[in-house]
Design an enzyme around this catalytic site. Structure first.
Site, PDB file in Angstrom:
ATOM      1  N   LYS A   1       0.834  -1.212   0.000  1.00 19.75           N
ATOM      2  CA  LYS A   1       0.000   0.000   0.000  1.00 19.75           C
ATOM      3  C   LYS A   1       0.867   1.260   0.000  1.00 19.75           C
ATOM      4  O   LYS A   1       0.657   2.169  -0.806  1.00 19.75           O
ATOM      5  CB  LYS A   1      -0.904  -0.008   1.230  1.00 19.75           C
ATOM      6  CG  LYS A   1      -1.502   1.342   1.574  1.00 19.75           C
ATOM      7  CD  LYS A   1      -2.236   1.276   2.910  1.00 19.75           C
ATOM      8  CE  LYS A   1      -2.610   2.650   3.421  1.00 19.75           C
ATOM      9  NZ  LYS A   1      -1.475   3.407   3.961  1.00 19.75           N
ATOM     10  N   ASN A   2       1.829   1.316   0.901  1.00 20.44           N
ATOM     11  CA  ASN A   2       2.577   2.568   1.043  1.00 20.44           C
ATOM     12  C   ASN A   2       3.523   2.844  -0.129  1.00 20.44           C
ATOM     13  O   ASN A   2       3.934   3.986  -0.330  1.00 20.44           O
ATOM     14  CB  ASN A   2       3.323   2.604   2.381  1.00 20.44           C
ATOM     15  CG  ASN A   2       2.345   2.799   3.539  1.00 20.44           C
ATOM     16  OD1 ASN A   2       1.186   3.158   3.323  1.00 20.44           O
ATOM     17  ND2 ASN A   2       2.807   2.542   4.751  1.00 20.44           N
TER      18      ASN A   2
ATOM     19  N   CYS B   1      -5.517   8.331   8.363  1.00 24.04           N
ATOM     20  CA  CYS B   1      -5.637   7.796   9.719  1.00 24.04           C
ATOM     21  C   CYS B   1      -5.464   8.891  10.744  1.00 24.04           C
ATOM     22  O   CYS B   1      -4.778   9.871  10.516  1.00 24.04           O
ATOM     23  CB  CYS B   1      -4.580   6.728   9.952  1.00 24.04           C
ATOM     24  SG  CYS B   1      -5.090   5.131   9.371  1.00 24.04           S
TER      25      CYS B   1
ATOM     26  N   ARG C   1      -0.250  15.027  12.465  1.00 20.54           N
ATOM     27  CA  ARG C   1       0.507  14.513  11.326  1.00 20.54           C
ATOM     28  C   ARG C   1       0.947  15.697  10.476  1.00 20.54           C
ATOM     29  O   ARG C   1       0.382  15.963   9.421  1.00 20.54           O
ATOM     30  CB  ARG C   1      -0.330  13.505  10.539  1.00 20.54           C
ATOM     31  CG  ARG C   1      -0.659  12.293  11.390  1.00 20.54           C
ATOM     32  CD  ARG C   1      -1.219  11.155  10.581  1.00 20.54           C
ATOM     33  NE  ARG C   1      -0.243  10.496   9.764  1.00 20.54           N
ATOM     34  CZ  ARG C   1      -0.458   9.345   9.128  1.00 20.54           C
ATOM     35  NH1 ARG C   1      -1.599   8.750   9.232  1.00 20.54           N
ATOM     36  NH2 ARG C   1       0.488   8.813   8.383  1.00 20.54           N
TER      37      ARG C   1
ATOM     38  N   ASP D   1       3.494   0.526  12.230  1.00 23.30           N
ATOM     39  CA  ASP D   1       2.262   0.025  11.615  1.00 23.30           C
ATOM     40  C   ASP D   1       1.946  -1.424  11.998  1.00 23.30           C
ATOM     41  O   ASP D   1       0.911  -1.964  11.605  1.00 23.30           O
ATOM     42  CB  ASP D   1       2.332   0.165  10.083  1.00 23.30           C
ATOM     43  CG  ASP D   1       2.185   1.615   9.641  1.00 23.30           C
ATOM     44  OD1 ASP D   1       1.910   2.474  10.494  1.00 23.30           O
ATOM     45  OD2 ASP D   1       2.344   1.892   8.434  1.00 23.30           O
TER      46      ASP D   1
ATOM     47  N   ARG E   1      -9.239   0.262   3.577  1.00 15.17           N
ATOM     48  CA  ARG E   1      -8.270   1.214   3.014  1.00 15.17           C
ATOM     49  C   ARG E   1      -6.929   0.525   2.748  1.00 15.17           C
ATOM     50  O   ARG E   1      -6.159   0.978   1.884  1.00 15.17           O
ATOM     51  CB  ARG E   1      -8.011   2.360   3.994  1.00 15.17           C
ATOM     52  CG  ARG E   1      -9.048   3.449   3.993  1.00 15.17           C
ATOM     53  CD  ARG E   1      -8.529   4.649   4.759  1.00 15.17           C
ATOM     54  NE  ARG E   1      -7.146   4.909   4.414  1.00 15.17           N
ATOM     55  CZ  ARG E   1      -6.188   5.260   5.272  1.00 15.17           C
ATOM     56  NH1 ARG E   1      -6.450   5.425   6.530  1.00 15.17           N
ATOM     57  NH2 ARG E   1      -4.961   5.458   4.850  1.00 15.17           N
TER      58      ARG E   1
HETATM   59  C1  UD1 Z   1       4.180   6.720   6.644  1.00 14.64           C
HETATM   60  C2  UD1 Z   1       3.170   5.626   6.452  1.00 14.64           C
HETATM   61  C3  UD1 Z   1       2.497   5.296   7.777  1.00 14.64           C
HETATM   62  C4  UD1 Z   1       3.532   4.980   8.832  1.00 14.64           C
HETATM   63  C5  UD1 Z   1       4.585   6.071   8.918  1.00 14.64           C
HETATM   64  C6  UD1 Z   1       5.735   5.716   9.833  1.00 14.64           C
HETATM   65  C7  UD1 Z   1       2.524   6.065   4.182  1.00 14.64           C
HETATM   66  C8  UD1 Z   1       1.440   6.512   3.256  1.00 14.64           C
HETATM   67  N1  UD1 Z   1       2.191   6.054   5.490  1.00 14.64           N
HETATM   68  O1  UD1 Z   1       3.433   7.866   7.086  1.00 14.64           O
HETATM   69  O2  UD1 Z   1       1.651   4.180   7.572  1.00 14.64           O
HETATM   70  O3  UD1 Z   1       2.910   4.868  10.108  1.00 14.64           O
HETATM   71  O4  UD1 Z   1       5.136   6.326   7.616  1.00 14.64           O
HETATM   72  O5  UD1 Z   1       6.366   4.553   9.413  1.00 14.64           O
HETATM   73  O6  UD1 Z   1       3.604   5.675   3.766  1.00 14.64           O
HETATM   74  N2  UD1 Z   1       6.759  14.309  10.922  1.00 14.64           N
HETATM   75  C9  UD1 Z   1       6.959  15.650  11.172  1.00 14.64           C
HETATM   76  N3  UD1 Z   1       6.912  16.510  10.101  1.00 14.64           N
HETATM   77  C10 UD1 Z   1       6.703  16.103   8.835  1.00 14.64           C
HETATM   78  C11 UD1 Z   1       6.504  14.728   8.584  1.00 14.64           C
HETATM   79  C12 UD1 Z   1       6.540  13.854   9.654  1.00 14.64           C
HETATM   80  O7  UD1 Z   1       7.162  16.053  12.306  1.00 14.64           O
HETATM   81  O8  UD1 Z   1       6.688  16.938   7.939  1.00 14.64           O
HETATM   82  C13 UD1 Z   1       6.785  13.354  12.044  1.00 14.64           C
HETATM   83  C14 UD1 Z   1       5.419  12.692  12.277  1.00 14.64           C
HETATM   84  O9  UD1 Z   1       4.606  13.477  13.116  1.00 14.64           O
HETATM   85  C15 UD1 Z   1       5.825  11.362  12.879  1.00 14.64           C
HETATM   86  C16 UD1 Z   1       7.171  11.047  12.234  1.00 14.64           C
HETATM   87  O10 UD1 Z   1       7.642  12.286  11.682  1.00 14.64           O
HETATM   88  O11 UD1 Z   1       5.998  11.525  14.270  1.00 14.64           O
HETATM   89  C17 UD1 Z   1       7.157  10.018  11.120  1.00 14.64           C
HETATM   90  O12 UD1 Z   1       6.207  10.387  10.151  1.00 14.64           O
HETATM   91  P1  UD1 Z   1       6.353   9.956   8.615  1.00 14.64           P
HETATM   92  O13 UD1 Z   1       7.436   8.944   8.479  1.00 14.64           O
HETATM   93  O14 UD1 Z   1       6.425  11.186   7.819  1.00 14.64           O
HETATM   94  O15 UD1 Z   1       4.962   9.273   8.359  1.00 14.64           O
HETATM   95  P2  UD1 Z   1       4.112   9.302   7.039  1.00 14.64           P
HETATM   96  O16 UD1 Z   1       5.021   9.370   5.861  1.00 14.64           O
HETATM   97  O17 UD1 Z   1       3.018  10.290   7.146  1.00 14.64           O
END
Ligand code: UD1
Length: 418
Positions: A22-23, A117, A122, A305, A397
């Site tokens: 999915k990701n 989610c 986020r 996850d 999803r």
């Molecule tokens: C992706 C995955 C999600 C998984 C997560 C962590 C997808 C579509 N989703 O989410 O299922 O749980 O990786 O493995 O691939 N953060 C910031 N600022 C930012 C971006 C992130 O502070 O601009 C923080 C977030 O709040 C979180 C951490 O970084 O605490 C990791 O987030 P991130 O790896 O970005 O998650 P996603 O890419 O949204």
């Protein structure tokens, strides 16, 4: 509306085939609009997030057409709008990848802020910081992110925090910037590597994906490509944990065993027998497993996850387990639901203490998010009596055909209209 109804206590036996990741899919589909040509993406999972993204791309002017259930053709040669500000876009968090893809190709994008989610704040500040360093102006108004650049240029970008989304999004935009971009402190998840491989097939020049430092030499144009998505590490892990809680002998097929190392090590430590083959893992569990401590981390650490599914398993293991959630600040909403089934869990901030109980008992519970829903399914497989799970749109999803895959292994699980 539908719900899942599970009668627990059945052993699981046999083999289950894992769908595409999915990701990776939710990054690769938006990336396809960067091509001045036709992309054919294979091994896509049959899940809601993929359907929403392909319909979004259609609305934007690309022609998306399913060749079969798991293969999508994306033709981006026509006029593509750089504006994706309609309602559907808000449905999936990964629509943020449209920002990087459109900024790369058109130097301009308007995208509605992502939903998805709900497990804590986020933010996308790191994505936006990266775009700014590449030379873009960024503005967020009324829930819409607008990014625009006269020209994009290479930059040195240090990620303050390891972020999958920001790493991929910056990689997308930088693929079509002038000059070289170096991203440091990158996420190393398999789907980061998969997206980089796809972009390279389209003519990008990306090196180092899967390590802490990614180097991208920008190119002027990307062309169409054919690509097969990697297997879903989290779906595979969910079935491995299901086998561990239900007891039995399950071979999880069509996977990359290396991606599962943190989970296989943990299940072995807890007393399950594990056999790895080239593209499959067999999990054998007889009776109760032992408690364990888990700390979620970015790859190759234990994936956040799989944290809810693992907590469900630990709630019926011998002894007291401690789970520490290091990625998200509010990922224990599902614990209240597990407690309805009789689990003994206390949560303080990012730490959950789980005292293994003799058995869970069926009840009516709800999926509070995608992986929380998977945790309810796992708990239901071991619970005595019947577990009914509401809000299964979350599960849909991210899991293709979950009730049929589990039924084929011997579970008593049905999808019914409410
Ligand atoms: C992706 C995955 C999600 C998984 C997560 C962590 C997808 C579509 N989703 O989410 O299922 O749980 O990786 O493995 O691939 N953060 C910031 N600022 C930012 C971006 C992130 O502070 O601009 C923080 C977030 O709040 C979180 C951490 O970084 O605490 C990791 O987030 P991130 O790896 O970005 O998650 P996603 O890419 O949204």
């Amino acid at each position: 509306m539908e719900k899942l109804v599970i009668t627990g206590g059945r052993r699981l036996n046999g083999e289950v085939f894992i769908s595409g990741a999915k990701n990776a899919a939710v990054a690769i589909i938006p990336a396809a609009i960067m091509a001045d040509g036709v992309c054919v993406i294979d091994n896509l999972p049959g899940i809601e997030d993929v359907a929403s993204l392909s319909s979004t791309l259609n609305k934007m002017g690309a022609v998306c057409e399913y060749i079969d259930k798991h293969t999508l053709k994306v033709d981006s040669t026509g006029d593509i709008t750089n504006c994706a500000a309609f309602e559907e876009v808000k449905k999936i968090r990964a629509s943020y990848y449209l920002l990087g893809a459109l900024l790369g190709r058109y130097k301009k994008a308007e995208v509605a802020l992502p939903g998805g989610c709900n497990f804590g704040t986020r933010p996308i500040d790191l994505h936006l910081k990266g775009f700014r360093l590449l030379g873009a102006d960024v503005e967020v108004t009324n829930g819409i992110v607008k990014v625009k650049a006269e020209r994009l240029h290479g930059a040195q970008i240090y990620m303050d925090q390891v972020s999958v989304g920001a790493t991929i999004n910056i990689m997308l935009a930088a693929s079509m910037a002038e000059g070289t971009t170096i991203i440091e402190n990158c996420a190393k998840e398999p789907h980061v590597v998969d997206t980089a491989n796809f972009l390279n097939m389209m003519g990008a020049n990306i090196k180092g994906a899967g390590t802490d430092i990614i180097r991208i030499k920008g190119v002027e144009k990307l062309h169409g490509a054919e690509y097969t998505i990697i297997p879903d590490q989290i779906e595979a892990g969910t079935y491995m944990i299901a086998a561990a809680i239900a007891g039995g002998d399950v071979t999880v097929r069509n996977i990359i065993p290396k991606h599962m190392d943190s989970l296989t090590a943990k299940l072995a430590e807890m007393g399950a027998a594990i056999e790895k083959q080239d593209d499959s893992i067999r999990v054998m569990a007889n009776g109760r497993l032992h408690c364990a401590n888990i700390k979620t981390m970015s790859y190759p650490g234990f994936p956040t996850d799989l944290q809810p599914q693992m907590t469900a398993l630990l709630s019926v293991c011998d002894g007291i387990s401690v789970v520490t959630e290091n990625v998200w600040d509010n990922r224990y909403q599902y614990v209240a639901e597990l407690k309805q089934l009789g689990a003994k869990i206390t949560v303080e901030s990012r730490v959950a203490m789980i005292e293994g109980v003799q058995k869970l008992t069926g009840a009516r519970v709800a999926a509070t998010d995608l992986r929380a829903g998977a945790a309810m399914v796992i708990a239901g497989l071991s619970a005595e009596g019947t577990t009914e799970i509401d809000n299964i749109r979350y599960i849909d999803r991210g899991y293709e055909d979950i009730e049929n895959k589990l039924s084929a292994l011997g579970a008593d699980i049905k999808r019914v209209e409410i």
